[in-house]
Design a protein around this motif. Structure first.
Motif, short mmCIF file in Angstrom:
data_model
loop_
_atom_site.label_atom_id
_atom_site.label_comp_id
_atom_site.label_asym_id
_atom_site.label_seq_id
_atom_site.Cartn_x
_atom_site.Cartn_y
_atom_site.Cartn_z
N VAL A 286 -4.50 6.20 4.25
CA VAL A 286 -4.88 6.09 5.66
C VAL A 286 -5.96 5.03 5.85
O VAL A 286 -5.88 4.18 6.74
N ASP A 287 -6.98 5.04 5.01
CA ASP A 287 -8.04 4.04 5.12
C ASP A 287 -7.50 2.63 4.90
O ASP A 287 -7.87 1.69 5.61
N THR A 288 -6.63 2.47 3.90
CA THR A 288 -6.06 1.16 3.62
C THR A 288 -5.21 0.67 4.78
O THR A 288 -5.28 -0.51 5.18
N LEU A 289 -4.40 1.56 5.35
CA LEU A 289 -3.55 1.18 6.48
C LEU A 289 -4.40 0.84 7.69
O LEU A 289 -4.09 -0.11 8.44
N HIS A 290 -5.49 1.57 7.91
CA HIS A 290 -6.38 1.24 9.02
C HIS A 290 -7.05 -0.12 8.80
O HIS A 290 -7.24 -0.89 9.74
N ASP A 291 -7.41 -0.43 7.55
CA ASP A 291 -7.99 -1.74 7.26
C ASP A 291 -6.99 -2.86 7.55
O ASP A 291 -7.36 -3.94 8.03
N THR B 261 -4.57 15.75 11.60
CA THR B 261 -5.88 15.86 10.95
C THR B 261 -6.53 14.50 10.79
O THR B 261 -7.69 14.29 11.17
N HIS B 262 -5.79 13.55 10.24
CA HIS B 262 -6.37 12.22 9.99
C HIS B 262 -6.62 11.46 11.29
O HIS B 262 -7.50 10.59 11.32
N ASP B 263 -5.88 11.75 12.34
CA ASP B 263 -6.16 11.13 13.63
C ASP B 263 -7.47 11.64 14.23
O ASP B 263 -8.09 10.98 15.05
N ALA B 264 -7.89 12.84 13.83
CA ALA B 264 -9.07 13.46 14.43
C ALA B 264 -10.33 13.27 13.59
O ALA B 264 -11.40 13.72 13.99
N VAL B 265 -10.20 12.62 12.43
CA VAL B 265 -11.31 12.59 11.47
C VAL B 265 -11.72 11.15 11.19
O VAL B 265 -10.85 10.30 10.93
N PRO B 266 -13.01 10.82 11.19
CA PRO B 266 -13.46 9.49 10.78
C PRO B 266 -13.35 9.33 9.28
O PRO B 266 -13.30 10.30 8.53
N ALA B 267 -13.33 8.08 8.83
CA ALA B 267 -13.11 7.79 7.41
C ALA B 267 -14.18 8.42 6.52
O ALA B 267 -13.90 8.82 5.40
N GLY C 82 4.62 6.81 6.62
CA GLY C 82 4.08 6.81 5.27
C GLY C 82 3.76 8.20 4.77
O GLY C 82 4.06 8.55 3.62
N LEU C 83 3.14 9.02 5.63
CA LEU C 83 2.80 10.39 5.22
C LEU C 83 4.06 11.20 4.97
O LEU C 83 4.09 12.04 4.06
N ALA C 84 5.10 10.96 5.78
CA ALA C 84 6.35 11.68 5.59
C ALA C 84 6.98 11.32 4.24
O ALA C 84 7.45 12.19 3.49
N ARG C 85 6.98 10.03 3.91
CA ARG C 85 7.55 9.61 2.63
C ARG C 85 6.72 10.14 1.46
O ARG C 85 7.27 10.50 0.41
N GLY C 86 5.40 10.16 1.64
CA GLY C 86 4.56 10.71 0.59
C GLY C 86 4.86 12.18 0.33
O GLY C 86 4.98 12.61 -0.82
N GLY C 87 4.98 12.96 1.41
CA GLY C 87 5.33 14.36 1.26
C GLY C 87 6.69 14.55 0.61
O GLY C 87 6.88 15.45 -0.22
N ALA D 27 0.83 -1.21 0.00
CA ALA D 27 0.00 0.00 0.00
C ALA D 27 0.86 1.25 0.00
O ALA D 27 0.56 2.24 -0.69
N LEU D 28 1.97 1.22 0.76
CA LEU D 28 2.85 2.38 0.82
C LEU D 28 3.50 2.62 -0.54
O LEU D 28 3.59 3.77 -1.00
N ARG D 29 3.96 1.56 -1.20
CA ARG D 29 4.59 1.73 -2.52
C ARG D 29 3.61 2.35 -3.51
O ARG D 29 3.97 3.24 -4.29
N ARG D 30 2.38 1.91 -3.50
CA ARG D 30 1.38 2.45 -4.43
C ARG D 30 1.07 3.92 -4.10
O ARG D 30 0.93 4.75 -5.00
N TYR D 31 0.97 4.21 -2.82
CA TYR D 31 0.71 5.59 -2.40
C TYR D 31 1.85 6.51 -2.82
O TYR D 31 1.62 7.61 -3.34
#
Length: 431
Positions: free
Chosen positions: A119-124, A347-353, A135-140, A6-10
């Protein structure tokens, strides 16, 4: 699918999303001028782009939350292909104006769905306590690398393009359209939609405004999200002030507009490289500072100090001024990117999917609004009092915005309150 897959695709989607923007960045204004547009008309094209993006940020975010991330990302890539292909062949003001509309639609559609998908995929795969920072750091970082590569390629390709076949300045947007087409294929084939409830078409149409309204209520009623929106507003003002005034300052230091343009291309590429470094350093900054909020504040302080140094270089001439301004510019992006990654995590920690993309779009909307204010205010201020005063005010605003992070609740508490679960041990260790 595994978390690594999932990280590679992201990361691939992050890179391909921003590569077209980097490719067209250095030649865009010159291409419009070469095709006969005046400065006022070029400014209007940019204004239309910004207005379309701002108007569509929340609706397209709600759309992604309802119909799915992959669909919206694919449509965004399609609009990017159309916009850049049209830009390459445009010959009139109205054609370029249409490219501004198409790019605005594409930008609004792409704001948030890729990160929401990850985020949704990682939570799943790993549960709601999954550590998002790496993952977010590498994406940025990959987004910044894409911009850096694109700026350099877009700046130098016209020098070697065969002028008898096509206008050399039209080659970068052509390459950008090709990169966007590759993105479209990747999104369709490589991004399986995370689990979410499917609605019939009429239900989707009703759900979009409901999702947007619920997201607005969430942002205004949640202490962490309210503070982050304030930060995004101020950061939009600061970044736009820098981008607005830096090219002219570099041209002044370099001696001619042509040399200034080349200097700005190099400095912009180094700035994107600095942004990649800052994104990669974000997890370390959070661990060292004792939490994401403190790490974000440290990044803002570094940004404010860098902009202050940039203001101080306004009194220097020649090579010293050029090196000083360029160095401050790069360090500023390091600090700002550290903060952006940590803000994204909070932000993503505070927000539902169900509202993840719409809330992310609210932050992007605030940043765009801050940029609009900055375009008007800082341009006037610099014209009346000089670049140094404008950048000094930007540094002050950046420094004051660090107060947003003081006393901010930890994201692990936010998630525990929302889900009623204890966060995973990896989350606590990372903070």
């Amino acid at each position: 699918m595994t978390a690594r897959s999932a990280l590679r695709r992201y990361l691939l989607v992050c890179f391909l999303t921003w590569l077209p923007a980097g490719l067209m960045l250095t030649s865009m204004v010159l291409l419009m001028a070469e095709r006969g547009l005046t400065l006022a008309e070029i400014g209007l094209v940019f204004t239309v782009f910004s207005l379309v993006t701002v108007c569509l940020e929340l609706p397209t975010g709600g759309l992604a939350d309802v119909v799915g991330r992959r669909v919206v990302l694919a449509v965004s890539a399609g609009f990017t292909v159309a916009a850049l292909a049209l830009m390459a062949v445009s010959t009139t003001f109205w054609m370029f104006l249409l490219t501004g509309v198409l790019k605005g639609v594409a930008r609004a559609l792409s704001s948030g769905p890729a990160t929401a998908w990850y985020v949704d995929t990682l939570h799943d795969l790993e549960g709601p306590g999954a550590d998002l920072k790496p993952g977010l750091a590498r994406g940025g970082a990959l987004e910044s690398v894409a911009l850096c590569v694109g700026v350099l390629a877009g700046g130098f390709v016209p020098l070697v393009a065969p002028g008898h076949l096509v206008l050399p300045l039209a080659v970068p947007p052509m390459l950008g359209a090709l990169a966007a087409a590759v993105l479209l294929v990747v999104v369709v084939l490589a991004l399986p939609e995370p689990s979410h409830a499917r609605l019939p078409l009429d239900g989707m149409l009703r759900a979009v405004p409901a999702t947007v309204a619920a997201s607005v209520r969430l942002v205004t009623g949640h202490v962490v999200l309210r503070r982050l929106v304030v930060f995004y507003l101020v950061s939009g003002m600061v970044l736009t002030a820098i981008e607005l005034l830096t090219p002219g300052r570099l041209a002044q230091l370099a001696g001619t507009a042509e040399r200034g343009s080349a200097a700005y291309a190099v400095v912009a590429a180094l700035g994107f490289a600095g942004s990649a470094v800052g994104s990669a350093l974000a997890p370390w900054a959070a661990r060292t500072a004792g939490g994401s909020a403190r790490g974000g504040a440290a990044g803002v302080v570094l940004t404010a100090l860098s902009v202050g140094v940039l203001a101080a270089t306004a009194g220097l001439d020649g090579a010293a001024g050029l090196v000083g301004a360029g160095g401050a510019y790069v360090v500023m992006f390091v600090g700002m990117s550290v903060t952006f990654v940590l803000c994204l995590e909070m932000t993503h920690d505070a927000v539902p999917a169900a509202q993840r993309t719409a809330v992310s779009s609210a932050g992007s909307l605030a940043q765009q609004a801050g940029g609009a204010v900055s375009n008007l205010g800082f341009g006037v201020l610099a014209g009346q009092t000089g670049v140094a005063a404008a950048w000094a005010l930007a540094a002050t605003l950046a420094g004051v915005s660090a107060l947003v992070f003081v006393g901010m609740p930890r994201s692990d508490r936010t998630r525990a309150g929302r889900d009623g679960k204890r966060p995973a041990a990896s989350r606590k260790a990372a903070q």
